[in-house]
Structures are given as structure tokens and as C-alpha cells.
Enzyme design. Structure first.
Site, PDB file in Angstrom:
ATOM      1  N   TYR A 237       1.000  -1.123   0.010  1.00 12.37           N
ATOM      2  CA  TYR A 237       0.077   0.077  -0.093  1.00 12.37           C
ATOM      3  C   TYR A 237       0.721   1.166   0.080  1.00 12.37           C
ATOM      4  O   TYR A 237       0.633   2.315  -0.762  1.00 12.37           O
ATOM      5  CB  TYR A 237      -1.010  -0.010   1.309  1.00 12.37           C
ATOM      6  CG  TYR A 237      -1.740   1.282   1.369  1.00 12.37           C
ATOM      7  CD1 TYR A 237      -3.065   1.099   0.344  1.00 12.37           C
ATOM      8  CD2 TYR A 237      -1.859   2.083   2.274  1.00 12.37           C
ATOM      9  CE1 TYR A 237      -4.063   2.479   0.673  1.00 12.37           C
ATOM     10  CE2 TYR A 237      -2.824   3.191   2.193  1.00 12.37           C
ATOM     11  CZ  TYR A 237      -3.802   3.331   1.639  1.00 12.37           C
ATOM     12  OH  TYR A 237      -4.879   4.179   1.646  1.00 12.37           O
TER      13      TYR A 237
ATOM     14  N   LYS B 102       0.800   3.741  -3.064  1.00  9.13           N
ATOM     15  CA  LYS B 102       0.274   5.177  -2.862  1.00  9.13           C
ATOM     16  C   LYS B 102       1.718   6.357  -3.209  1.00  9.13           C
ATOM     17  O   LYS B 102       1.289   7.268  -3.693  1.00  9.13           O
ATOM     18  CB  LYS B 102      -0.046   5.396  -1.476  1.00  9.13           C
ATOM     19  CG  LYS B 102      -1.436   4.792  -1.285  1.00  9.13           C
ATOM     20  CD  LYS B 102      -2.441   5.257  -2.147  1.00  9.13           C
ATOM     21  CE  LYS B 102      -4.137   4.638  -1.973  1.00  9.13           C
ATOM     22  NZ  LYS B 102      -5.034   5.323  -2.772  1.00  9.13           N
TER      23      LYS B 102
HETATM   24  N1  LIG Z   1      -9.977   6.297   4.883  1.00  7.46           N
HETATM   25  C1  LIG Z   1      -8.749   6.655   5.132  1.00  7.46           C
HETATM   26  O1  LIG Z   1      -8.348   6.824   6.255  1.00  7.46           O
HETATM   27  C2  LIG Z   1      -7.797   6.857   4.109  1.00  7.46           C
HETATM   28  C3  LIG Z   1      -6.484   7.457   4.309  1.00  7.46           C
HETATM   29  C4  LIG Z   1      -5.682   7.488   3.418  1.00  7.46           C
HETATM   30  C5  LIG Z   1      -6.053   7.255   2.226  1.00  7.46           C
HETATM   31  N2  LIG Z   1      -7.168   6.752   1.824  1.00  7.46           N
HETATM   32  C6  LIG Z   1      -7.588   6.244   0.221  1.00  7.46           C
HETATM   33  O2  LIG Z   1      -8.743   6.970   0.082  1.00  7.46           O
HETATM   34  C7  LIG Z   1      -9.563   6.061  -1.117  1.00  7.46           C
HETATM   35  C8  LIG Z   1     -10.841   6.018  -0.496  1.00  7.46           C
HETATM   36  O3  LIG Z   1     -10.865   5.444   0.722  1.00  7.46           O
HETATM   37  P1  LIG Z   1     -12.272   5.299   1.714  1.00  7.46           P
HETATM   38  O4  LIG Z   1     -11.856   5.297   3.116  1.00  7.46           O
HETATM   39  O5  LIG Z   1     -13.200   6.156   1.374  1.00  7.46           O
HETATM   40  O6  LIG Z   1     -12.758   3.697   1.142  1.00  7.46           O
HETATM   41  P2  LIG Z   1     -14.149   3.087   1.244  1.00  7.46           P
HETATM   42  O7  LIG Z   1     -14.117   1.612   1.369  1.00  7.46           O
HETATM   43  O8  LIG Z   1     -15.081   3.851   2.084  1.00  7.46           O
HETATM   44  O9  LIG Z   1     -14.769   3.341  -0.089  1.00  7.46           O
HETATM   45  C9  LIG Z   1     -14.213   3.135  -1.421  1.00  7.46           C
HETATM   46  C10 LIG Z   1     -15.050   2.610  -2.597  1.00  7.46           C
HETATM   47  O10 LIG Z   1     -14.386   2.112  -3.723  1.00  7.46           O
HETATM   48  C11 LIG Z   1     -15.113   0.942  -4.213  1.00  7.46           C
HETATM   49  N3  LIG Z   1     -14.150   0.148  -4.775  1.00  7.46           N
HETATM   50  C12 LIG Z   1     -13.644  -0.975  -4.475  1.00  7.46           C
HETATM   51  N4  LIG Z   1     -12.883  -1.567  -5.412  1.00  7.46           N
HETATM   52  C13 LIG Z   1     -13.423  -0.933  -6.448  1.00  7.46           C
HETATM   53  C14 LIG Z   1     -13.097  -1.026  -7.798  1.00  7.46           C
HETATM   54  N5  LIG Z   1     -12.207  -2.100  -8.427  1.00  7.46           N
HETATM   55  N6  LIG Z   1     -13.796  -0.390  -9.101  1.00  7.46           N
HETATM   56  C15 LIG Z   1     -14.574   0.593  -8.513  1.00  7.46           C
HETATM   57  N7  LIG Z   1     -14.819   0.785  -7.257  1.00  7.46           N
HETATM   58  C16 LIG Z   1     -14.254   0.272  -6.158  1.00  7.46           C
HETATM   59  C17 LIG Z   1     -15.920   0.343  -2.974  1.00  7.46           C
HETATM   60  O11 LIG Z   1     -17.035  -0.316  -3.370  1.00  7.46           O
HETATM   61  C18 LIG Z   1     -16.358   1.583  -2.059  1.00  7.46           C
HETATM   62  O12 LIG Z   1     -17.436   2.101  -2.377  1.00  7.46           O
HETATM   63  C19 LIG Z   1      -8.883   5.199  -1.338  1.00  7.46           C
HETATM   64  O13 LIG Z   1      -7.583   5.291  -2.329  1.00  7.46           O
HETATM   65  C20 LIG Z   1      -7.766   5.008   0.164  1.00  7.46           C
HETATM   66  O14 LIG Z   1      -6.766   4.284   0.097  1.00  7.46           O
HETATM   67  C21 LIG Z   1      -8.180   6.312   2.786  1.00  7.46           C
END
Ligand SMILES: NC(=O)c1ccc[n+]([C@@H]2O[C@H](COP(=O)([O-])OP(=O)(O)OC[C@H]3O[C@@H](n4cnc5c(N)ncnc54)[C@H](O)[C@@H]3O)[C@@H](O)[C@H]2O)c1
Length: 255
Positions: A159, A163
Site C-alpha cells: 500500500y 500510494k
Molecule cells: N479512509 C482513510 O483513512 C484513508 C487514508 C488515506 C488514503 N485513503 C484512500 O482514500 C480512498 C478512498 O478510501 P475510503 O476510506 O473512502 O474507502 P471506502 O472503502 O469507504 O470506499 C471505497 C469505494 O471504492 C469502491 N471500490 C472498491 N473496489 C473498486 C473497484 N475495483 N472499482 C470501482 N470501485 C471500487 C468500494 O465499493 C467503495 O465504495 C482509497 O484510495 C484509500 O486508499 C483512505
């Protein structure tokens, strides 16, 4: 004072739009007049966000999309352009991780995380850039993570590497396509209170993590990531490209 509508009538793509950061950003774009294509793998989630935007008087279509499948991504782009006109703004947001350390991670788990967290951004940009080039330019924001910039102990190495790749791929694209009036930035969330995080940590645990690793002692709200994405996508950021914007309370989280 009436809310500014910076994206009135503009065709916008949000991937992973069914939950968390993607959902909040799709809602925010729609509230500012954008015509939003919700690219999401989960049909129930995508449909729910489409309905919520409709109830608020906004415009969105849900296109079931696997962001790791090139044919699916290309079909989604075509659907966005057909329904809403040439895509002007894209938020490539899909990303996930399977846990594991460097020594015990299987190659399959490594490839899964890199594919969903980095290759998805490559595939999206590969098909977004030609549309933007052909229609006078546009903006792209990719979701990276603080884990892609600094060492965060509990993040999987796959990851963190993926990233970091998102940050650099965004920078690469910003250099390659500035001449085509395409700006490309990334956003680096800290611990953000989305459903996936809620499934891993209680609210108390989130606050403890934020207190240990950030200057501001709470998790980020998804709407605060959305605000940064809309800023980077807006004309207000016309001279900002190739940057990775941290939205992390002045620090990093360990996950
Ligand atoms: N939440 C955190 O703390 C955090 C921190 C740093 C980075 N991020 C990044 O932010 C982004 C969103 O994270 P989040 O926490 O909102 O996640 P989340 O799980 O709430 O939402 C992710 C969405 O992506 C969809 N998804 C999964 N695989 C898919 C695919 N192959 N094609 C299309 N859609 C797909 C899922 O169904 C879901 O609706 C990600 O890239 C994550 O790595 C999150």
C-alpha cells in the site's frame, strides 16, 4: 450568500464513488453544479449515491465500473462523455490494501493491492487524458495517502509503495500534459472517518491514533478531503499542478 457553483454544467468522473471519500466528493461536486458519473463496483452503493444526489436536485449517473479492468474503465469514460459531454474533471479515488509485512506477504496479495491502489489510477488517466487533450484540457486528482509519503508502521508495504507511486504518477502526468492544459495533482488523506476505517477502529481508537500522530487530534472528515479535491479541481487552483496535498491534521496516521 448563495453557495458558489464552480463546476456548473461540467462533466466529472469520481471513481470509488459509493462510499467514504468518493461519496463525499461526488456529493460536493454535484452540489456545485457538476454532472457527475459515479464509477463504482458495488451496485447498491452506486445507486444509493445517485439517488441521494438526485434528491438534492443534482445530476449524476451511476456506471458500474471495475477500476482495475481496462475495458470497464474505457466503457465508463465513454458513458460519461455520452451522457454529460467531454469529461473535464476526474477524481481517481479507488484504493485498498490487504495486510501483511514485507516478509510474510504473498505475491498475490502484493499484486492485488498494487493493482487496485496504483494501476487503477494509471488506467483511469490513460483514458481520461485523450478526452481532455481533445477538448481543451481538464483536471485530474488522484487519491494517494500519507502512507505514500512517509513511513506509517501499520500500513502494508504494498500500500505504501502503491500510494507513493500514485504521488509520482500524478507528478509525471502533470509534467507530460501541462502543455495540453491538463493539471494533475494528488491528495494525501490522513486517517479519515470512512466506513472502511470505522470497520477497523472504534471512534475512541481513531481519536487515539489521531492524537498520537497528528497535530490536530481527530480523524479527518471525508468532506474535508472533498473540499481539497474540489479546490484542486477548480479554476482557483489554475496555477497548481504536480503537487501532493496533505489533508492530515498536520501529521500521519499508522494505517
Ligand atoms: N479512509 C482513510 O483513512 C484513508 C487514508 C488515506 C488514503 N485513503 C484512500 O482514500 C480512498 C478512498 O478510501 P475510503 O476510506 O473512502 O474507502 P471506502 O472503502 O469507504 O470506499 C471505497 C469505494 O471504492 C469502491 N471500490 C472498491 N473496489 C473498486 C473497484 N475495483 N472499482 C470501482 N470501485 C471500487 C468500494 O465499493 C467503495 O465504495 C482509497 O484510495 C484509500 O486508499 C483512505
Amino acid at each position: 450568500m448563495a453557495q458558489a457553483r464552480r463546476f456548473e454544467g461540467r462533466s466529472v468522473i469520481v471513481t470509488g464513488a459509493g462510499s467514504g471519500i468518493g461519496e463525499a466528493t461526488a456529493m460536493a461536486f454535484a452540489a456545485e453544479g457538476a454532472l457527475v458519473t459515479l464509477a463504482e463496483l458495488d451496485g447498491a452503493k452506486g445507486e444509493a449515491v445517485r439517488a441521494a444526489i438526485g434528491e438534492q436536485g443534482g445530476t449524476a449517473q451511476f456506471v458500474m465500473t471495475d477500476a482495475t479492468d481496462e475495458a470497464s474503465v474505457k466503457a465508463m469514460l465513454d458513458a460519461a462523455c455520452a451522457a454529460h459531454g467531454p469529461v473535464r474533471h476526474a477524481f481517481n479515488n479507488v484504493g485498498m490494501a490487504r495486510p501483511g509485512s514485507l516478509e510474510d506477504m504473498s505475491l498475490e496479495d502484493w499484486n492485488w493491492t498494487v493493482t487496485i491502489s496504483l494501476t487503477s489510477a494509471f488506467l483511469a488517466m490513460k483514458h481520461e487524458v485523450p478526452v481532455m487533450k481533445a477538448h481543451g484540457g481538464g483536471t485530474i486528482v488522484n487519491t494517494a495517502s500519507m502512507s505514500g509519503r512517509i513511513y506509517t508502521p501499520s500500513a502494508a508495504p504494498s500500500y505504501s509503495a502503491a500510494k507513493a507511486g500514485v504521488i509520482h504518477l500524478s507528478q509525471y502526468a502533470s509534467c507530460a500534459y501541462a502543455k495540453d492544459n491538463i493539471r494533475v495533482n494528488s491528495v494525501l488523506p490522513g486517517l479519515t472517518a470512512t466506513p472502511v476505517i470505522a470497520s477497523m477502529f472504534t471512534a475512541e481508537q481513531q481519536a487515539a491514533i489521531a492524537s498520537e500522530h497528528q497535530m490536530i487530534h481527530r480523524a479527518v472528515d471525508p468532506g474535508e478531503i472533498a473540499a481539497a479535491v474540489l479546490f484542486l479541481s477548480s479554476d482557483e487552483a489554475a496555477m497548481i499542478t504536480g503537487r501532493g496535498l496533505e489533508v492530515a491534521g498536520g501529521g500521519a496516521h499508522p494505517g
